[in-house]
Design a protein around this motif. Structure first.
Motif, PDB file in Angstrom:
ATOM      1  N   VAL A 185      46.296  44.688  44.670  1.00 55.15           N
ATOM      2  CA  VAL A 185      44.907  44.575  44.222  1.00 55.15           C
ATOM      3  C   VAL A 185      44.779  44.551  42.697  1.00 55.15           C
ATOM      4  O   VAL A 185      43.670  44.381  42.179  1.00 55.15           O
ATOM      5  CB  VAL A 185      44.051  45.739  44.776  1.00 55.15           C
ATOM      6  CG1 VAL A 185      43.958  45.645  46.297  1.00 55.15           C
ATOM      7  CG2 VAL A 185      44.608  47.083  44.366  1.00 55.15           C
ATOM      8  N   ARG A 186      45.880  44.715  41.969  1.00 57.52           N
ATOM      9  CA  ARG A 186      45.770  44.775  40.509  1.00 57.52           C
ATOM     10  C   ARG A 186      45.273  43.464  39.916  1.00 57.52           C
ATOM     11  O   ARG A 186      44.438  43.457  39.005  1.00 57.52           O
ATOM     12  CB  ARG A 186      47.120  45.160  39.892  1.00 57.52           C
ATOM     13  CG  ARG A 186      47.466  46.607  40.120  1.00 57.52           C
ATOM     14  CD  ARG A 186      48.660  47.054  39.312  1.00 57.52           C
ATOM     15  NE  ARG A 186      49.043  48.406  39.693  1.00 57.52           N
ATOM     16  CZ  ARG A 186      49.858  49.174  39.001  1.00 57.52           C
ATOM     17  NH1 ARG A 186      50.383  48.727  37.877  1.00 57.52           N
ATOM     18  NH2 ARG A 186      50.157  50.383  39.409  1.00 57.52           N
ATOM     19  N   LEU A 187      45.787  42.350  40.417  1.00 60.11           N
ATOM     20  CA  LEU A 187      45.347  41.070  39.885  1.00 60.11           C
ATOM     21  C   LEU A 187      43.869  40.841  40.149  1.00 60.11           C
ATOM     22  O   LEU A 187      43.146  40.333  39.292  1.00 60.11           O
ATOM     23  CB  LEU A 187      46.181  39.934  40.476  1.00 60.11           C
ATOM     24  CG  LEU A 187      47.597  39.773  39.929  1.00 60.11           C
ATOM     25  CD1 LEU A 187      48.336  38.681  40.691  1.00 60.11           C
ATOM     26  CD2 LEU A 187      47.560  39.442  38.441  1.00 60.11           C
ATOM     27  N   VAL A 188      43.423  41.205  41.351  1.00 60.48           N
ATOM     28  CA  VAL A 188      42.009  41.043  41.679  1.00 60.48           C
ATOM     29  C   VAL A 188      41.163  41.947  40.795  1.00 60.48           C
ATOM     30  O   VAL A 188      40.141  41.528  40.237  1.00 60.48           O
ATOM     31  CB  VAL A 188      41.765  41.350  43.166  1.00 60.48           C
ATOM     32  CG1 VAL A 188      40.270  41.283  43.494  1.00 60.48           C
ATOM     33  CG2 VAL A 188      42.536  40.370  44.047  1.00 60.48           C
ATOM     34  N   ALA A 241      36.984  50.034  36.596  1.00 59.93           N
ATOM     35  CA  ALA A 241      37.757  51.269  36.479  1.00 59.93           C
ATOM     36  C   ALA A 241      37.060  52.413  37.203  1.00 59.93           C
ATOM     37  O   ALA A 241      37.703  53.218  37.894  1.00 59.93           O
ATOM     38  CB  ALA A 241      37.972  51.625  35.015  1.00 59.93           C
ATOM     39  N   GLY A 242      35.739  52.498  37.083  1.00 61.36           N
ATOM     40  CA  GLY A 242      34.983  53.552  37.759  1.00 61.36           C
ATOM     41  C   GLY A 242      35.100  53.456  39.273  1.00 61.36           C
ATOM     42  O   GLY A 242      35.233  54.470  39.965  1.00 61.36           O
ATOM     43  N   LEU A 243      35.050  52.234  39.806  1.00 60.98           N
ATOM     44  CA  LEU A 243      35.225  52.051  41.251  1.00 60.98           C
ATOM     45  C   LEU A 243      36.605  52.524  41.696  1.00 60.98           C
ATOM     46  O   LEU A 243      36.753  53.152  42.748  1.00 60.98           O
ATOM     47  CB  LEU A 243      35.027  50.584  41.625  1.00 60.98           C
ATOM     48  CG  LEU A 243      33.601  50.038  41.531  1.00 60.98           C
ATOM     49  CD1 LEU A 243      33.592  48.521  41.773  1.00 60.98           C
ATOM     50  CD2 LEU A 243      32.695  50.738  42.536  1.00 60.98           C
ATOM     51  N   GLY A 244      37.616  52.225  40.889  1.00 57.45           N
ATOM     52  CA  GLY A 244      38.970  52.657  41.238  1.00 57.45           C
ATOM     53  C   GLY A 244      39.118  54.161  41.227  1.00 57.45           C
ATOM     54  O   GLY A 244      39.699  54.750  42.155  1.00 57.45           O
ATOM     55  N   THR A 253      44.961  51.670  46.241  1.00 58.87           N
ATOM     56  CA  THR A 253      44.028  50.586  45.942  1.00 58.87           C
ATOM     57  C   THR A 253      43.128  50.981  44.773  1.00 58.87           C
ATOM     58  O   THR A 253      42.865  50.192  43.869  1.00 58.87           O
ATOM     59  CB  THR A 253      43.176  50.252  47.175  1.00 58.87           C
ATOM     60  OG1 THR A 253      44.030  49.783  48.222  1.00 58.87           O
ATOM     61  CG2 THR A 253      42.141  49.187  46.860  1.00 58.87           C
ATOM     62  N   GLY A 254      42.665  52.228  44.806  1.00 57.48           N
ATOM     63  CA  GLY A 254      41.859  52.721  43.686  1.00 57.48           C
ATOM     64  C   GLY A 254      42.636  52.705  42.392  1.00 57.48           C
ATOM     65  O   GLY A 254      42.106  52.322  41.337  1.00 57.48           O
TER      66      GLY A 254
END
Length: 438
Positions: free
Chosen positions: A80-83, A98-101, A130-131
């Protein structure tokens, strides 16, 4: 911290160009993000410190089963890093992504209380990673955009030092909880969630959405897209740096296996096991800023490779029959030095070759290759341990790391980490080759 970051333009200009003889101050954005990482790492390392023992001793998983889970824990974020990097670059939404992660990782902590089987634990760890995958590249992009090029290694060193302070506190808190609480693991997971929630709050209140130091997009700058980010691999310096990170990741055994090997060599009891990560964190904390500043002066590629040589010595010490009381101090000190010389230094080196419009996506691209390689290494090491024993497994890892380090030395980017005069990020036309699809 936010107020300090939103002062008038002259103050910002002074931070960007400190002048001859003056050392650039670390941007308030970096300090704010360092605080977020400190608090979050207290939460994460509380879980990380007890997870190997909880899974192997508590749930009875084999080394292969633990290797699969540990690979998920450390490598799933690569998917998920690229997305996450792409979404963050679209419209400069680095703070939002970043906050969502951070929020997703916080919500996963209490789920460990009810996950008692391998599939359920794997699902929770996948969601947690994923976060991490969503937040890492946008956070590092914010650090690089807020920092002058010539002191970027120092900025990442300060952030990683604050991050590691949390890694130092987390295992100690877990150790104290395990000694005092009747249901020790449940108590660790509950406190971890509360601390993680506090980290999200700090991010929302004190981190600006876009650093003042970030330059406006240049005319003709590439639009943020996944194709444009992948197109960065056509740049020789970026391609070689990504390849070096991937190769060395293939021979980087996860921290948990290092601690399990130390426990077997020295007969460390279960209660003291949670303290082993503190040695790594302490060395990381002490060395992150000095090695970041050294990388700014002598070259980030040299310091990055030097860190892997330190890791090679760690493997050699674990492979030897040496059982001296000094063994854990040597291993943990060099292990922390490895992270201090590689973690932030790699991102500082990469940021100098990636335009600001693709900064988050480009950093995610390099992080993804490294994370996937470490994912594979974790699974392979666990399988080798299960099939042939721990000594054969660490012996194979030592030989592979020596080979990969030699190859990475030959492939290292030429002058990839030389700061641009004046500390400015190179224009997109100098970084992304003509014809890169956008």
């Amino acid at each position: 911290m936010y107020v300090a970051d939103s002062r008038n333009a002259p103050a910002t200009a002074a931070a960007r160009d400190p002048g001859p003889g003056r050392r650039a101050a670390v941007a308030p954005t970096v300090l704010a993000l360092g605080t977020v990482s400190l608090v979050t790492d207290v939460s994460s390392e509380m879980v990380t410190a007890v997870l190997p023992l909880y899974l192997v001793a508590g749930l009875g998983l084999s080394p292969l089963g633990f290797g699969l889970l540990d690979g998920v824990y450390n490598g799933f974020s690569a998917l998920v890093r690229l997305v996450g990097g792409h979404v963050a670059d679209r419209g400069g939404r680095h703070k939002t992504v970043a906050g969502l992660g951070y929020g997703l990782s916080a919500l996963c902590k209490p789920l460990l209380l009810v996950a008692g089987s391998l599939p359920l634990i794997g699902a929770v760890l996948a969601a947690d990673r994923t976060g991490k995958g969503l937040r890492t590249a946008p956070r590092d992009a914010l650090i690089s955009l807020a920092s002058p090029e010539e002191s970027r290694g120092r900025a990442f060193g300060v952030h990683r030092a604050m991050d590691t302070a949390g890694a130092l506190i987390g295992p100690l808190v877990a150790f104290l909880i395990l000694r005092q609480a009747a249901d020790g693991y449940d108590a660790v997971f509950t406190v971890s969630f509360c601390v993680a929630a506090a980290g999200v709050l700090v991010l929302l209140l004190f981190v600006p959405s876009r650093p003042r130091q970030a330059a406006a997009p240049a005319a003709g700058a590439p639009r943020a897209s996944l194709r444009a980010a992948v197109g960065l691999l056509r740049v020789p310096g970026v391609r070689r740096l990504a390849l070096c990170a991937l190769l060395l990741g293939l021979a980087t055994v996860s921290d948990a296996f290092v601690y399990l090997l130390l426990q077997r060599r020295l007969g460390v009891t279960d209660h003291w096991f949670a303290l082993l990560p503190i040695g790594t964190a302490a060395a990381f904390l002490l060395l992150a800023v000095p090695l970041g500043r050294l990388a700014d002066r002598v070259g980030r590629g040299r310091v990055f490779l030097g860190g892997h040589i330190a890791l090679l010595v760690v493997y050699g010490a674990l492979l030897s029959g040496w059982r001296s009381p000094a063994l854990p101090f040597l291993v943990l000190a060099l292990h922390g030095g490895f992270y201090a010389a590689t973690d932030g230094v790699l991102m500082a080196a990469a940021a100098g070759r990636i335009p600001s419009e693709l900064r988050s996506s480009g950093l995610a691209l390099i992080q993804t290759g490294q994370a996937l390689a470490r994912f594979g290494c974790s699974i392979a090491f666990g399988a080798a341990w299960t099939a042939w024993g721990d000594r054969w497994a660490i012996g194979a890892a030592t030989a592979l790391l020596a080979l990969c380090t030699a190859v990475a030395f030959a492939l290292r980017p030429a002058h990839h980490d030389d700061p641009t005069p004046g500390g400015a990020t190179p224009p997109p036309s100098a970084t992304v080759p003509e014809g890169t699809p956008v």
